[in-house]
Enzyme design. Sequence first.
Site, PDB file in Angstrom:
ATOM      1  N   GLY A  74      -0.800  63.354  -9.240  1.00 39.69           N
ATOM      2  CA  GLY A  74      -0.945  64.771  -9.501  1.00 39.69           C
ATOM      3  C   GLY A  74       0.084  65.562  -8.734  1.00 39.69           C
ATOM      4  N   GLY A  75       0.040  66.846  -8.941  1.00 37.59           N
ATOM      5  CA  GLY A  75       0.960  67.709  -8.240  1.00 37.59           C
ATOM      6  C   GLY A  75       0.699  67.706  -6.749  1.00 37.59           C
TER       7      GLY A  75
ATOM      8  N   ASP B 290     -13.142  74.037  -9.181  1.00 37.75           N
ATOM      9  CA  ASP B 290     -12.230  73.403 -10.131  1.00 37.75           C
ATOM     10  C   ASP B 290     -12.996  72.409 -10.986  1.00 37.75           C
ATOM     11  OD1 ASP B 290      -9.918  72.990 -11.470  1.00 37.75           O
ATOM     12  OD2 ASP B 290      -9.089  71.554 -10.020  1.00 37.75           O
TER      13      ASP B 290
ATOM     14  N   LEU C 261      -3.638  55.076  -8.986  1.00 36.75           N
ATOM     15  CA  LEU C 261      -4.698  55.331  -9.951  1.00 36.75           C
ATOM     16  C   LEU C 261      -4.390  56.604 -10.727  1.00 36.75           C
ATOM     17  CD1 LEU C 261      -7.846  54.629  -7.787  1.00 36.75           C
ATOM     18  CD2 LEU C 261      -7.063  53.291  -9.731  1.00 36.75           C
ATOM     19  N   GLY C 262      -3.900  57.566  -9.996  1.00 39.15           N
ATOM     20  CA  GLY C 262      -3.609  58.831 -10.623  1.00 39.15           C
ATOM     21  C   GLY C 262      -2.515  59.523  -9.862  1.00 39.15           C
TER      22      GLY C 262
END
Length: 769
Positions: A442-443, A558, A439-440
């Site tokens: 990231g780091g 965040d 889905l995604g």
Amino acid sequence: MGFGCTFKELAVLVVMVTLITTSVAAQAKPGCQSDCGNISIPYPFGTRSGCYISSDFSINCNTSFNPPKAFLRTSDIEVLDISLDGSLRFIYNFFMGHDCYNSSGRSLQSDDGFIFRKFTLSHTRNKFTAIGCDTIAYINGFSGPDSSNGFFKAKNFSTGCLTFCGDVDDVINGSCSGIGCCQTAIPKGLNGFFFNFSSPQNHSYVLRFNPCSYGFLVEDGAYNFHRSHLWDTNFGKNNYPVILDWTIGNQTCEQAKMDLKNYACKQNSDCTDPENGPGYLCKCNPGFQGNPYLSYGCRDIDECETQKPCYEFGTCHNTPGSYNCSCPEGFVGDGWKNGTGCRRIFKLQDRESFPILVVTLGIGLSIGLLFLIAGLWWFYKRLQRRKYIKLKQKLFERNGGLLFQKKMYSNEGGLDKAKLFSSKKLEIATDQFNENRILGCGGQGMVYKGMLSDGRIVAVKKSKTINEGYLEQFINEIFILSQIDHRNIVKLLGCCLETEVPLLVYEFIPNGTLSHLIHDQNEEYPRSWDIRLRIAAEVASAISYLHSSASIPIYHRDIKSSNILLDEKFRAKVSDFGTSRSISIDQTHLTTQVLGTFGYLDPEYFYSSQFTEKSDVYSFGVVIVELLTGKKAVSTFGSQEKRGLVSYFMSSMEENHLLDIVDAEIGKDDQKDEVVAVAEIAKRCLNLDGRYRPTMKEVAMELERLRTRQGDCIPINQLKQAEVVVRKSTESWDFTSFSTEHYPNYSITSTSKSDVHPLMLESNSLQDL
Ligand SMILES: *[C@@H]1O[C@H](CO)[C@@H](O)[C@H](O)[C@H]1NC(C)=O
Ligand SMILES: *[C@@H]1O[C@H](CO)[C@@H](O)[C@H](O)[C@H]1NC(C)=O
Ligand SMILES: *[C@@H]1O[C@H](CO)[C@@H](O)[C@H](O)[C@H]1NC(C)=O
Ligand SMILES: *[C@@H]1O[C@H](CO)[C@@H](O)[C@H](O)[C@H]1NC(C)=O
Ligand SMILES: *[C@@H]1O[C@H](CO)[C@@H](O)[C@H](O)[C@H]1NC(C)=O
Ligand SMILES: *[C@@H]1O[C@H](CO)[C@@H](O)[C@H](O)[C@H]1NC(C)=O
Ligand SMILES: *[C@@H]1O[C@H](CO)[C@@H](O)[C@H](O)[C@H]1NC(C)=O
Ligand SMILES: *[C@@H]1O[C@H](CO)[C@@H](O)[C@H](O)[C@H]1NC(C)=O
Ligand SMILES: *[C@@H]1O[C@H](CO)[C@@H](O)[C@H](O)[C@H]1NC(C)=O
Ligand SMILES: *[C@@H]1O[C@H](CO)[C@@H](O)[C@H](O)[C@H]1NC(C)=O
């Protein structure tokens, strides 16, 4: 004694029995009487002329007896048995000699003599026997016919024995050894004899119990002495069997063979010289049996049948008079039972046995191999499984599973909410973490879409290895998050600690992020002012809840548009509670105090390293500005160089052309007031001094009020103060310039397409704050 020897003896016995039984049948000349009663009459004997070889061998079968009795010639010698080995058993009435006394001396003495003409009494199988207690008994013998007168002449010999008792008690039943009874051998070639007795004491001292002495010839072993015989006055009427030897003719074998006309031995037989007297006997050759005196009387013995001398695989060959054994083809050995037997030989070049050998070997080997492989496979699988379980346990422990369990048992709430998923379940749910399910990215890790076995759709976040020092915090956080229950906060369903990296399982939110909604050019997204206002209010409500309503204050740290997800009805869901923090620490090379996403970072926090709830307020302000302007937090604005959205917004506010920078889709006449009001809230939130920023609760309430169109009631003086602070520090808001100068790494990371840059949620520090 071995078994083999016993077997041999048995075999011999069998042979003998067989010989006897077969010799019984058909022994007479053809057409002659072969039996008299139950006595068989073999040739050379016979009952009538032409049936016997000479008159000496004639048998008188007297049928007036029942069963009929056979008598030798015309005598009273009753034949009991005739054997072709040259013997004949008989009994003879009044054959016993006696010598009796009364008180006046000898009262009766027999003086009978017996003559057997052609035949002789067997010296090997008969014994002269005498009983009495004061007895000297002997026989005077005759031998051989007197060739001169054709009558017998007395040979000059006598033999006998003597017996005394002493006392009757000394007499032993069954023992004929000199006391009451004595026995002695007789000379060979005896044709006739007469008895002679004497009694040294005239039986005077034993008259009481032994008046008589008796003497008789008897077959060896056929008489059994008994004490009572000594005073049995009728004992003399007994008769015992005696053996007579017979021979053919009066010639030796040598002589007989020359006289072929009268030679008695027929086919397959041979002549033997008996040791007693003249004449000869015939005997079937080895391997033959039957009557050698008859033509073809000696018949071949089928030893293969009678002896079965060959090994079980051996073949028996019967030959006239002989036999041999052999082994079939493919076997070695002599074939004899008592020899080497037969052993199968496997010759590789043997056409018949080779394929069998190969097939047998092949099958055997394959089966063996199969079992071996199956066994090894099973063993390997077990080993793998054990290793896998161990690894999982190890990972579970390393990932803080024990702590998790401890917390789970001690904690009253959250237990059912923070659920432990097994790695297998999640693997199935995400199709082995298939790339298509991402889905995604990231780091900190990947987010996969998955479907649990109960049909729930989830988002599985796979973070990178976490620093062991943060385990406790990690677990704490999972617990905190799992206790949060707000409709605008993404729900954490559980986690999995058995994997190399911990996995987090969230509810799946289908409509992407707020960032997408604002910045994507997709026309289908609803971007109306109402929706924007609602989203702002919802996010504010969620953050407010985190700050105040949750059991312990939680700072998101965040907050940004890409961390706000939208569900199917475009309701906001705040997500990403910075669970993958260790990665962000290591990768961004920032100290733990300053973490966050560039563009949303509270400058005060940046300088002081003190994160407060107002830092979240600042970040939320940036999100509102994004909603208002439709611009990214960091992007290029007009002809100006790339810089922060915040400074762009603040300067626009200051220069009073807010409506120029708001998104073209909003700011219509009827919305103007609301847009301005929201912009004012944003301005307050973005105050450089955290103290002058409103709390999230206030923001949430104001937004909610706006949404329900209850009017604006921001205190004027508060607004003014905020303005002053903002104005003072406008110059320092250019994030791009300072970040590129001081934190090149961070700058790179933050501008990468990754939108996952979570803040840390440290429960410990949260409590301190
Ligand atoms: C013949 O029969 C008698 C009695 O019937 C028996 O004692 C005897 O042994 C038999 N003889 C043979 C050679 O069978
Ligand atoms: C048979 O025996 C009986 C009695 O001993 C005798 O009377 C008869 O003469 C005998 N028969 C022959 C044929 O010997
Ligand atoms: C003894 O035997 C003889 C001959 O039989 C007889 O004459 C005599 O009377 C017997 N004596 C006694 C005492 O019985
Ligand atoms: C027995 O022998 C004696 C001498 O030893 C002799 O005088 C007598 O005649 C013999 N009796 C018979 C029956 O031969
Ligand atoms: C027995 O032999 C002796 C001498 O050795 C002789 O005097 C006697 O006449 C013989 N008797 C008979 C019956 O042959
Ligand atoms: C001999 O046999 C008889 C009758 O069977 C018996 O009464 C007696 O005691 C026996 N004697 C011995 C010494 O065995
Ligand atoms: C035995 O009897 C005979 C006569 O019958 C007699 O001459 C002899 O002397 C007797 N012997 C003994 C020892 O009594
Ligand atoms: C044998 O017997 C025959 C008659 O059967 C007779 O003529 C012959 O002399 C005998 N020979 C001898 C050596 O006895
Ligand atoms: C056995 O007998 C058969 C038939 O007579 C013969 O062919 C074979 O050579 C004999 N074998 C031996 C080992 O004597
Ligand atoms: C086996 O026994 C038979 C007679 O039973 C004999 O002829 C043969 O030689 C024996 N063989 C051996 C090897 O002893």
